[in-house]
Design an enzyme around this catalytic site. Structure first.
Site, PDB file in Angstrom:
ATOM      1  CG  HIS A 197      -7.067   2.382   0.857  1.00 46.03           C
ATOM      2  ND1 HIS A 197      -6.004   1.361   0.387  1.00 46.03           N
ATOM      3  CD2 HIS A 197      -8.234   1.862   1.831  1.00 46.03           C
ATOM      4  CE1 HIS A 197      -6.079   0.908   1.518  1.00 46.03           C
ATOM      5  NE2 HIS A 197      -6.943   0.710   2.424  1.00 46.03           N
TER       6      HIS A 197
ATOM      7  CG  ASP B 260     -11.382   3.973   6.287  1.00 43.97           C
ATOM      8  OD1 ASP B 260     -10.264   4.459   5.609  1.00 43.97           O
ATOM      9  OD2 ASP B 260     -11.320   2.843   7.227  1.00 43.97           O
TER      10      ASP B 260
ATOM     11  CB  SER C 115      -9.350  -1.488   1.356  1.00 45.16           C
ATOM     12  OG  SER C 115      -9.594  -2.432   1.512  1.00 45.16           O
TER      13      SER C 115
ATOM     14  CD  GLU D 150     -12.944   0.918   3.165  1.00 48.41           C
ATOM     15  OE1 GLU D 150     -11.939   0.533   2.306  1.00 48.41           O
ATOM     16  OE2 GLU D 150     -13.691  -0.529   3.694  1.00 48.41           O
TER      17      GLU D 150
ATOM     18  CG  ASN E 232      -1.915  -1.279   1.118  1.00 46.38           C
ATOM     19  OD1 ASN E 232      -2.457  -1.216   0.584  1.00 46.38           O
ATOM     20  ND2 ASN E 232      -1.999  -1.799   1.998  1.00 46.38           N
TER      21      ASN E 232
ATOM     22  CG  HIS F  16     -10.836  -2.317   6.753  1.00 46.19           C
ATOM     23  ND1 HIS F  16     -10.401  -1.763   8.008  1.00 46.19           N
ATOM     24  CD2 HIS F  16      -9.795  -2.516   6.031  1.00 46.19           C
ATOM     25  CE1 HIS F  16      -9.792  -2.300   7.431  1.00 46.19           C
ATOM     26  NE2 HIS F  16      -9.152  -2.744   6.835  1.00 46.19           N
TER      27      HIS F  16
ATOM     28  CE  LYS G  46      -4.723   1.252   5.211  1.00 47.64           C
ATOM     29  NZ  LYS G  46      -3.964  -0.250   4.994  1.00 47.64           N
TER      30      LYS G  46
HETATM   31  C1  LIG Z   1      -9.952   1.129   5.132  1.00 48.62           C
HETATM   32  C2  LIG Z   1      -9.651   0.679   5.631  1.00 48.62           C
HETATM   33  N1  LIG Z   1      -9.541   1.188   7.094  1.00 48.62           N
HETATM   34  C3  LIG Z   1      -8.371   0.793   7.928  1.00 48.62           C
HETATM   35  C4  LIG Z   1      -7.356   0.461   8.157  1.00 48.62           C
HETATM   36  C5  LIG Z   1      -6.840  -0.115   8.690  1.00 48.62           C
HETATM   37  O1  LIG Z   1      -5.380   0.393   8.729  1.00 48.62           O
HETATM   38  P1  LIG Z   1      -3.346  -0.226   9.310  1.00 48.62           P
HETATM   39  O2  LIG Z   1      -3.340  -0.144   8.704  1.00 48.62           O
HETATM   40  O3  LIG Z   1      -3.435   1.805   9.485  1.00 48.62           O
HETATM   41  O4  LIG Z   1      -4.647  -0.272  10.882  1.00 48.62           O
HETATM   42  C6  LIG Z   1      -7.255  -0.189   6.439  1.00 48.62           C
HETATM   43  C7  LIG Z   1      -5.934  -0.810   6.203  1.00 48.62           C
HETATM   44  O5  LIG Z   1      -5.905  -2.153   6.269  1.00 48.62           O
HETATM   45  C8  LIG Z   1      -7.824   0.003   5.377  1.00 48.62           C
HETATM   46  O6  LIG Z   1      -8.182  -0.520   4.072  1.00 48.62           O
END
Ligand SMILES: Cc1ncc(COP(=O)(O)O)c(C=O)c1O
Length: 383
Positions: free
Chosen positions: A201, A198, A173, A169, A40, A126, A232
């Site tokens: 990404h 969120d 993702s 989101e 990522n 997510h 990411k």
């Molecule tokens: C959409 C989304 N939100 C939150 C997260 C969590 O982030 P982190 O990897 O920093 O814990 C991710 C990553 O896996 C994600 O893809």
């Protein structure tokens, strides 16, 4: 009745998953000479010397760890500086840094809703957003992916709930598509619901200087909360929530993943600050990434690979069954391309896929070479 010994039920469950092609494996990533389309690290910053130096300087100044949770003595000046910079990036009054994006979502969603409340989540939202809703004790209601009309129907149907929170989101993702944020915001606002976006990404990928889509669309405000990760495109580790001063004040009282966990490692804060410096110095970097992603998508399409429309760096090759996705990822690996099979429960059953992600860490020529190899494997696979 005696309970079943763990050795028995674990062995049975593991065999069941293996038989369904759903067994997950922890293996140390070995990129070797392969072209890495699995990370990522969209902007190619994780190994940028400016970030590693930022991390090293922060570790020298503040130590290997923050030593305590933020409300004990773990909140360091470097965290405060990072929070200011993130608030500025997100055009918000305030920001709060968590030890991961997962922790940020857990603490945020569980703080905004409670018993008697409802969290409305996009069907593809997510796991961390859903886990936050579950931890909150509120009811979780799912709306059809990117369907603002369906969200509105559900909001009308559940008019009685005390508090209503919509979560989505902004860039999905596993699909790389974009949420219709303006529509979702308008619907949420009409029904007095809060919107949590969120930007995991989207941070560093969309918006002016990588500020994300809430800034790009100008929907920041009292009824919109943006969260994102530092892990990411920003090439570091950690998560953040950006919004009003009041929101930060509330999370300080209630976000358990913030209160009961050691503050972000100083080196991660230092690397994230350096990433923000790079973005400020090179504000066209996100656009360069999206242009590269478009070129990659075009090259795949001309090789007869079905690629969904869009310009995000996340490109899913939907295969269907879990075994097929794992098999195609292995074939790519043998062809020198590192990409991961994504299977249920991460994605809905029947939509297992290989997820390709474009990173500026991969040179343009190598990326195009990867597209050609993927297309050749795809045609062989489909023939
Ligand atoms: C959409 C989304 N939100 C939150 C997260 C969590 O982030 P982190 O990897 O920093 O814990 C991710 C990553 O896996 C994600 O893809």
């Amino acid at each position: 009745m005696t309970s079943e010994p763990p050795a028995d039920w674990m062995t049975r469950e593991l065999s069941r998953r293996a038989a369904a092609g759903l067994l997950r494996r922890r293996s140390v990533a070995e990129v070797g000479g392969r072209i890495n389309l699995a990370s990522n690290d969209y902007l190619g910053l994780a190994r940028d010397p400016r970030l590693t130096e930022g991390a090293a300087m922060a570790a020298r100044a503040w130590g290997g760890g923050a030593t305590a949770s933020p409300l004990i003595c773990g909140l360091l000046p470097i965290h405060a500086e990072l929070e200011r910079r993130l608030a500025d990036l997100k055009r918000c009054a305030s920001a709060m840094v968590f030890s991961s994006g997962y922790a940020a979502n857990l603490g945020l969603v569980a703080s905004l809703a409670g018993r008697g409340d409802i969290v409305f989540a996009d069907r593809l939202a997510h796991a961390s957003l859903l886990d936050g809703a579950r931890l909150s004790g509120s009811r979780l209601v799912r709306f059809r992916h990117n369907d603002a009309g369906h969200l509105e129907e559900l909001l009308i149907r559940h008019e009685g709930a005390a508090r209503r929170v919509v979560v989505t989101e902004s860039v999905f993702s596993m699909d790389g598509d974009l949420a219709p944020l303006r529509d979702l915001h308008a619907v949420a606002r009409r029904h007095g619901a809060m919107l949590v976006v969120d930007e995991a990404h989207a941070t560093g990928v969309y918006g002016p200087g990588g500020a994300g889509r809430t800034v790009e669309l100008g929907i920041a405000g009292e009824d919109v909360v943006a969260m994102g990760t530092l892990s990411k495109a920003l090439g570091s580790q950690g998560g953040y929530v950006a919004g009003t001063e009041r929101l930060t004040e509330w999370l300080t009282q209630s976000a358990r993943s913030y209160l009961y966990s050691t503050a972000l490692c100083p080196a991660a804060a230092g690397a994230a600050l350096s990433a923000l410096d790079v973005l400020a110095a090179e504000p066209d970097r996100p656009e360069r990434l999206r242009r590269r992603a478009l070129e990659f998508r075009d090259r795949l399409s001309s090789g007869r690979v079905p690629v969904p429309a869009g310009d995000s760096p996340i490109v899913p090759l939907v295969i269907g069954e879990a075994r097929g996705a794992a098999e195609f990822a292995s074939r790519l690996e043998a062809a020198g391309v590192l990409a991961v099979a994504i299977r249920p429960p991460t994605v809905p059953p029947g939509t297992s896929r290989v997820r390709l992600s474009v990173s500026l860490a991969v040179e343009r020529e190598r990326l195009m070479e990867a597209a050609d190899r993927i297309a050749a494997e795809w045609r062989r696979w489909r023939s």
